[in-house]
Scaffold this active site. Structure first.
Site, PDB file in Angstrom:
ATOM      1  CE  LYS A  72       5.295  -0.812   3.155  1.00  0.00           C
ATOM      2  NZ  LYS A  72       4.977  -1.710   4.245  1.00  0.00           N
TER       3      LYS A  72
ATOM      4  CE  LYS B 160       2.065  -3.003   3.174  1.00  0.00           C
ATOM      5  NZ  LYS B 160       2.229  -3.697   4.457  1.00  0.00           N
TER       6      LYS B 160
HETATM    7  C1  PBG Z   1       3.795  -5.515   6.358  1.00  0.00           C
HETATM    8  C2  PBG Z   1       4.894  -4.654   5.923  1.00  0.00           C
HETATM    9  C3  PBG Z   1       5.600  -4.749   4.727  1.00  0.00           C
HETATM   10  C4  PBG Z   1       6.552  -3.752   4.757  1.00  0.00           C
HETATM   11  C5  PBG Z   1       6.427  -3.069   5.957  1.00  0.00           C
HETATM   12  N1  PBG Z   1       5.371  -3.634   6.657  1.00  0.00           N
HETATM   13  C6  PBG Z   1       5.608  -5.665   3.638  1.00  0.00           C
HETATM   14  C7  PBG Z   1       4.553  -6.371   3.006  1.00  0.00           C
HETATM   15  O1  PBG Z   1       3.409  -5.936   2.862  1.00  0.00           O
HETATM   16  O2  PBG Z   1       4.909  -7.486   2.602  1.00  0.00           O
HETATM   17  C8  PBG Z   1       7.521  -3.510   3.649  1.00  0.00           C
HETATM   18  C9  PBG Z   1       8.528  -2.509   3.904  1.00  0.00           C
HETATM   19  C10 PBG Z   1       9.638  -2.472   2.964  1.00  0.00           C
HETATM   20  O3  PBG Z   1       9.639  -3.066   1.884  1.00  0.00           O
HETATM   21  O4  PBG Z   1      10.605  -1.797   3.329  1.00  0.00           O
HETATM   22  N2  PBG Z   1       3.831  -5.721   7.684  1.00  0.00           N
END
Ligand code: PBG
Length: 326
Positions: free
Chosen positions: A247, A194
């Site tokens: 991601k 991520k």
């Molecule tokens: C963190 C989380 C995030 C997303 C999903 N789970 C965001 C972050 O790290 O701020 C982002 C998903 C998206 O942008 O669609 N719990």
């Protein structure tokens, strides 16, 4: 004349093109994200994400009806709690919004595969994905809260746990916690890779999780790195991850491909909020053909090596795929 290859032979008409097609997107590939909130009668559009809504539980059933009718096998639930505190205690509350939503979904739609996002950022008042101590995110103390959260989600009936917090050791800790609580058959989909991405902007509006100080770069990955992604993925697989996630998706197709080639576990691409909103905005302006662009992007993720795609486009795409068949 020098001889050359006639590639166009295999592109001459629709039939041959269909026969030669290497990759297919299907509604069976989709995981559909849903945002749930406390209250009643709420179906409120998220301003930066057209056609994506906050649902109170009484509005959720109609939405799930649609998801199931479109042949989408799975949803992932994101909770927006009413109260936030320093350690994110609503994340693991028995009557937390996600726990209630999971119970409702499984009760009404036992065959719908329900995933839970395991993170703290929506639930903490500081907006970080872990516990803050002395101004820093404390890795191991965060794990304790994350394990409690995962176990509470499994207890509510979640079919799969999807931790997105990016603490080190979260897969090992959550696996041990689930096993100990008797959930040895609940798989873990690890957001192993991520990135600290600016594409999460609209999501953070949706769940009000923008960090109140600093940013997420001490735990999310540097977009400039790919070898680091392989190390992250390797440790998550070693710790027991059943499925890996990359991601965001679009700017990281090379990472999807590398993980797919390197690891024998299924790979999921998260087509994140900013990617969705860019397409929606351009479509609203009439600058692109939304249907074709979305299907092309999703096909690209499959081609890159994703088995599953977590996408806000899932319902539209499932509808378009269905129409194409009819
Ligand atoms: C963190 C989380 C995030 C997303 C999903 N789970 C965001 C972050 O790290 O701020 C982002 C998903 C998206 O942008 O669609 N719990």
């Amino acid at each position: 004349m020098q001889s050359f290859q006639r590639h166009r032979r295999l592109r001459q008409n629709g039939s041959i093109r269909r026969m030669m097609r290497e990759h297919h997107v299907s509604s069976a590939d989709f995981i559909y994200p849903l945002f749930v909130v406390e209250g009643e009668g709420i179906k409120k559009e998220i301003p930066s994400m057209p056609q994506v809504y906050h649902y109170s539980l009484d509005q959720l059933e109609a939405e799930l009806d649609e998801v199931v009718a479109l042949g989408i096998p799975s949803i992932i639930l994101f909770g927006v709690p009413e109260e936030k505190d320093a350690c994110g205690s609503e994340a693991y509350a028995e009557d937390g919004i996600v726990q209630k939503a999971i119970r409702l979904a499984k009760e009404r739609f036992p065959d719908l595969y329900v995933m839970a996002d395991t993170c703290l950022c929506q639930y903490t008042d500081h907006g970080h994905c872990g516990v803050v101590e002395n101004g820093a995110i404390h890795n191991d103390h965060s794990l304790d809260v994350l394990v409690k959260t995962a176990v509470s989600q499994a207890t509510a009936g979640a079919d799969m746990i999807a931790p997105s917090n990016m603490m080190d050791g979260f897969v090992a800790a959550i696996r041990a916690g689930l096993d100990e609580a008797g959930f040895e058959n609940v798989p873990i989909l690890s957001y192993a890779v991520k990135y600290a991405s600016s594409f999460y902007g609209p999501f953070r509006d949706a769940v009000d999780s923008t960090p109140q100080f600093g940013d997420r770069r001490t735990y999310q990955m540097d977009p400039a790195n790919s070898r680091e992604a392989l190390r992250e993925a390797a440790s998550d697989v070693a710790e027991g991850a059943d499925v890996l996630m990359v991601k965001p998706g679009l700017a990281y197709m090379d990472i999807i491909r590398q993980l797919h080639d390197r690891f024998d576990v299924p790979i999921t691409a998260y087509n994140v909020s900013g990617e969705y909103s860019m397409v929606k905005a351009a479509a609203q302006q009439g600058w692109i053909n939304e249907r074709n662009v979305v299907l092309e992007l999703l096909t690209g993720m499959k081609r890159a090596g994703a088995e599953l795609i977590l996408t806000y486009h899932a319902k539209d795409a499932a509808r378009w795929l269905k129409e194409a068949k009819e």
